[in-house]
Design a protein around this motif. Sequence first.
Motif, mmCIF file in Angstrom:
data_model
loop_
_atom_site.group_PDB
_atom_site.id
_atom_site.type_symbol
_atom_site.label_atom_id
_atom_site.label_comp_id
_atom_site.label_asym_id
_atom_site.label_seq_id
_atom_site.Cartn_x
_atom_site.Cartn_y
_atom_site.Cartn_z
ATOM 1 N N GLU A 64 -14.032 25.124 -8.399
ATOM 2 C CA GLU A 64 -13.420 25.622 -9.795
ATOM 3 C C GLU A 64 -13.013 24.036 -10.555
ATOM 4 N N ALA A 65 -12.100 23.211 -9.611
ATOM 5 C CA ALA A 65 -11.788 22.196 -10.093
ATOM 6 C C ALA A 65 -12.660 21.157 -10.407
ATOM 7 N N ILE A 66 -13.815 21.107 -9.728
ATOM 8 C CA ILE A 66 -14.778 20.036 -10.191
ATOM 9 C C ILE A 66 -15.579 20.488 -11.321
ATOM 10 N N ARG A 105 -18.979 29.038 -8.596
ATOM 11 C CA ARG A 105 -17.703 28.447 -8.752
ATOM 12 C C ARG A 105 -17.340 27.506 -9.421
ATOM 13 N N ILE A 106 -18.297 26.406 -9.312
ATOM 14 C CA ILE A 106 -18.334 25.169 -10.142
ATOM 15 C C ILE A 106 -18.272 25.605 -11.650
ATOM 16 N N TYR A 107 -19.268 26.470 -11.938
ATOM 17 C CA TYR A 107 -19.486 26.984 -13.342
ATOM 18 C C TYR A 107 -18.139 27.812 -13.794
ATOM 19 N N ASP A 108 -17.593 28.452 -13.042
ATOM 20 C CA ASP A 108 -16.308 29.430 -13.152
ATOM 21 C C ASP A 108 -15.441 28.490 -13.897
ATOM 22 N N GLY A 109 -15.130 27.309 -13.260
ATOM 23 C CA GLY A 109 -14.359 26.132 -13.695
ATOM 24 C C GLY A 109 -14.519 25.776 -14.977
#
Length: 325
Positions: A64-66, A105-109
């Motif tokens: 998520e941070a990425i 999860r990358i896209y969630d962030g």
Amino acid sequence: MSRLRDVGEFGLIARIAKLAKSAPHVIEGIGDDCAVLRLDKRILLVSCDLSMEGIHFLPGTPPEAIGWKSAASSLSDIAAMGGVPDFVLVSLACPPDCDVAFIERIYDGLFDALAQCGAVLIGGDTSRSPAGLLLDVTSIGEAAGDRWLTRKGARPGDCLVTTGHPGLSAAGLHALEHGHDAPALVRAHLQPTPRIPEGQWLASRAEVHAMIDISDGLAQDAGHLAEAGRLGVNIKKQLLPIHAELAAYAAEYGGAAEAFALAGGEDYELAFAVDAQACEEILAAFRREFRTPIAVVGRFNDAWHGVRVDGEPMAQGGFEHFKDR
Ligand code: ADP
Ligand code: MG
């Protein structure tokens, strides 16, 4: 043969810029935080920012941070011009064994960062990567009113002002690399806030002459403002807005808080040049409008070129690809 290590990131960009042609609608091409394009009466702002595993984020960074940080760093360039971000495109390269849920999860962030400023994802590109993740976020926005700021425009005597507390992000990275417990610093590193409303407000004030976002360190980015205005800028250490957490961290682990604030990168704060006469009033009005900290840290002059700290040239300026690693 000249190598990248010798010409450096900015030497390379200068060479590329010489090869690029101009076009009628291009107001600013290579060299500023965004390209500035005139389309009929609208001023379009466009910028892209690359995030690479091992360079821009450590392996093991929460996905998520990425996503958040990749979007934030790109949107920050729109903030630097005082613009309104509207759209982003994302190019993604990942190894084939990458977990799909991890990418989601990358896209969630990333979507969280976009939601903060009302921008939407409109496209991108996807590729296999031989090793490590790579994300490139292109941001498209427009000038908020009939005024936008570039790096050029600082005048002799102008004050150099910064938002926030530069150095927090670099200290957060230091804490992650050394396994130190410093949650506030790590948060500043992993979840920076692009100063979008602040940028728009600053661009609406005629007394603010030039602006940049701090991606490579306060001193280096202030140096870009000075260079664009063919001026010098002197930063006073005593004026640096050192956050209490940074002071405590530096004291505990033997670093100088000022060094983090001057040379640490990825703060995504705004540094700008403002008329000295109007400076106090603008800072007071800014403080009424925003909770974001703001501080005068130096002064521009036409007696010399470049950036100095307490009148002395800096030994280590900030982050530059090819030279630092
Ligand atoms: P920032 O830190 O604001 O993202 P950079 O230092 O990355 O800015 O880039 C400075 C300028 O050089 C920008 O105008 C950017 O668009 C341009 N630039 C950077 N890399 C390239 C490249 N490989 N080709 C063309 N232009 C580039
Ligand atoms: Mg920038």
